[in-house]
Design a protein around this motif. Structure first.
Motif, PDB file in Angstrom:
ATOM      1  N   SER A  75       0.970  -1.539  -0.157  1.00  4.40           N
ATOM      2  CA  SER A  75       0.051   0.254   0.331  1.00  4.40           C
ATOM      3  C   SER A  75       0.569   1.491   0.107  1.00  4.40           C
ATOM      4  CB  SER A  75      -1.547   0.048   1.014  1.00  4.40           C
ATOM      5  OG  SER A  75      -1.768  -0.896   1.443  1.00  4.40           O
ATOM      6  N   SER A 134      -8.329 -15.946  -1.902  1.00  4.98           N
ATOM      7  CA  SER A 134      -7.941 -14.681  -2.880  1.00  4.98           C
ATOM      8  C   SER A 134     -10.082 -14.725  -3.301  1.00  4.98           C
ATOM      9  CB  SER A 134      -7.557 -14.757  -4.219  1.00  4.98           C
ATOM     10  OG  SER A 134      -8.512 -13.500  -4.926  1.00  4.98           O
ATOM     11  N   ASN A 138     -12.148 -12.082  -1.277  1.00  5.29           N
ATOM     12  CA  ASN A 138     -12.779 -10.443  -1.798  1.00  5.29           C
ATOM     13  C   ASN A 138     -14.670 -10.826  -1.499  1.00  5.29           C
ATOM     14  OD1 ASN A 138     -11.253  -9.457  -3.956  1.00  5.29           O
ATOM     15  ND2 ASN A 138     -10.825 -11.338  -4.426  1.00  5.29           N
ATOM     16  N   ARG A 141     -14.394  -8.675   2.033  1.00  2.00           N
ATOM     17  CA  ARG A 141     -14.879  -6.779   0.996  1.00  2.00           C
ATOM     18  C   ARG A 141     -16.002  -6.286   0.835  1.00  2.00           C
ATOM     19  NH1 ARG A 141     -14.838  -5.984  -2.502  1.00  2.00           N
ATOM     20  NH2 ARG A 141     -13.765  -7.886  -3.619  1.00  2.00           N
ATOM     21  N   ASP A 151     -12.500  -8.860  -8.264  1.00  4.53           N
ATOM     22  CA  ASP A 151     -11.195  -9.479  -7.595  1.00  4.53           C
ATOM     23  C   ASP A 151     -10.763  -7.950  -7.287  1.00  4.53           C
ATOM     24  OD1 ASP A 151      -8.448 -10.849  -7.882  1.00  4.53           O
ATOM     25  OD2 ASP A 151      -8.833 -10.566 -10.410  1.00  4.53           O
ATOM     26  N   THR A 152     -10.508  -7.137  -6.667  1.00  6.23           N
ATOM     27  CA  THR A 152     -10.086  -6.586  -5.787  1.00  6.23           C
ATOM     28  C   THR A 152      -8.779  -5.942  -5.994  1.00  6.23           C
ATOM     29  OG1 THR A 152     -10.434  -6.094  -4.312  1.00  6.23           O
ATOM     30  CG2 THR A 152     -12.050  -5.074  -4.898  1.00  6.23           C
ATOM     31  N   GLY A 153      -8.305  -7.529  -5.983  1.00  6.47           N
ATOM     32  CA  GLY A 153      -6.694  -8.182  -5.768  1.00  6.47           C
ATOM     33  C   GLY A 153      -5.573  -8.002  -6.596  1.00  6.47           C
ATOM     34  N   HIS A 174      -4.726  -0.734  -0.341  1.00 10.02           N
ATOM     35  CA  HIS A 174      -4.530  -0.934  -2.366  1.00 10.02           C
ATOM     36  C   HIS A 174      -5.685  -2.373  -2.614  1.00 10.02           C
ATOM     37  CE1 HIS A 174      -2.124  -4.595  -0.335  1.00 10.02           C
ATOM     38  NE2 HIS A 174      -3.246  -5.234  -0.257  1.00 10.02           N
ATOM     39  N   ARG A 175      -6.261  -3.354  -1.319  1.00 15.26           N
ATOM     40  CA  ARG A 175      -7.542  -3.736  -2.147  1.00 15.26           C
ATOM     41  C   ARG A 175      -8.518  -2.630  -2.002  1.00 15.26           C
ATOM     42  NH1 ARG A 175      -5.096  -6.212   2.834  1.00 15.26           N
ATOM     43  NH2 ARG A 175      -3.259  -7.624   2.148  1.00 15.26           N
ATOM     44  N   ARG A 210      -3.764 -12.910   3.302  1.00 15.02           N
ATOM     45  CA  ARG A 210      -4.337 -12.940   2.273  1.00 15.02           C
ATOM     46  C   ARG A 210      -6.016 -13.066   3.013  1.00 15.02           C
ATOM     47  NH1 ARG A 210      -1.389 -16.349  -1.549  1.00 15.02           N
ATOM     48  NH2 ARG A 210      -0.696 -15.189  -2.801  1.00 15.02           N
ATOM     49  N   PRO A 214      -6.713  -8.726   4.812  1.00 11.78           N
ATOM     50  CA  PRO A 214      -8.071  -8.228   4.323  1.00 11.78           C
ATOM     51  C   PRO A 214      -9.175  -7.373   5.714  1.00 11.78           C
ATOM     52  CG  PRO A 214      -6.651  -9.799   2.937  1.00 11.78           C
ATOM     53  CD  PRO A 214      -5.990  -9.768   4.327  1.00 11.78           C
TER      54      PRO A 214
END
Length: 239
Positions: A75, A134, A138, A141, A151-153, A174-175, A210, A214
């Protein structure tokens, strides 16, 4: 030289990938639809990444770098790249090249109408455990942010720089880049992009960071959403 688009490349101990990164990005900017530069952000690498980056920037006019005093995290690297960006559009790609720089063109096609365009990795070439973590992250989040992003990653994004510079970054944010654009009243969209296996270097994220990270960051996002200051100037004099 005035650039229209700057691609941020955060890196930490990616010496094995950097020559390939140079080749791919140098090839891309030669045929990019707008004038494009590259900004490496060395996140305190302990291998010889910085030496390689300096050499790359010396032999490529459109390549530049900044380097942290020590490891600060993804980030922070993205924020620094945004802070130093002078182009009206800023992009982001990982140095592992699991996404293709040429797919920036797919995102750039939509950036006129939208304020952030993010890739959505199709046919992911990661392990079952990585894909599952992931997917779960997601889902968690998305339940907090309601941003509609799957898929914000995905490490392939294009953002209008004036929006990007107004994002109050914190570790892990950053996510949440699409959600933070929505808080500004901006428009976002996701576009399918290609995905490739990592062929060199080591992944920097594992199951715990991961999922646990998050999840905790979602609460930081909720606090920020409640307290976020957003305004538009309707009129001003000539000062």
């Amino acid at each position: 030289m005035e650039y229209e688009f700057t691609i941020i490349v955060p890196l930490y101990n990616e010496a094995e990938n950097l020559i390939r990164v140079e080749e791919k990005l140098a090839s891309y900017i030669q045929k990019a639809p707008i004038k494009t530069s590259v900004l490496f952000v060395n996140d305190g690498s302990k291998d010889n990444s910085l030496t390689l980056v300096e050499d790359i920037c010396q032999r490529n006019e459109a390549f530049h770098f900044i380097s942290f005093d020590r490891n600060r995290g993804l980030s922070a690297a993205i924020k620094a790249g945004i802070d130093y960006c002078k182009a009206p559009l800023v992009g982001y790609i990982d140095s592992d090249l699991q996404t293709d720089p040429e797919d920036f063109n797919l995102l750039l096609e939509h950036i006129g109408e939208f304020d952030l365009v993010t890739g959505m990795r199709t046919n992911r070439k990661d392990s079952f455990k990585k894909n599952l973590s992931s997917l779960i992250a997601n889902g968690i989040r998305r339940s907090f942010t309601h941003d509609g992003m799957d898929d914000t990653g995905c490490p392939l994004k294009v953002i209008k720089t004036d929006y990007a510079k107004r994002i109050p970054m914190f570790k892990g944010l950053h996510r949440f880049l699409p959600a933070m654009i929505l808080l500004q009243g901006g428009k976002i969209v996701q576009i399918p992009v290609r995905h490739y296996p990592r062929i060199a270097g080591e992944a920097k994220f594992h199951l715990m960071n991961r999922l646990v990270g998050p999840f905790l960051d979602c609460f930081a996002y909720l606090w920020m959403k409640r307290n976020y200051i957003n305004y538009q100037v309707a009129k001003k004099d000539n000062f």
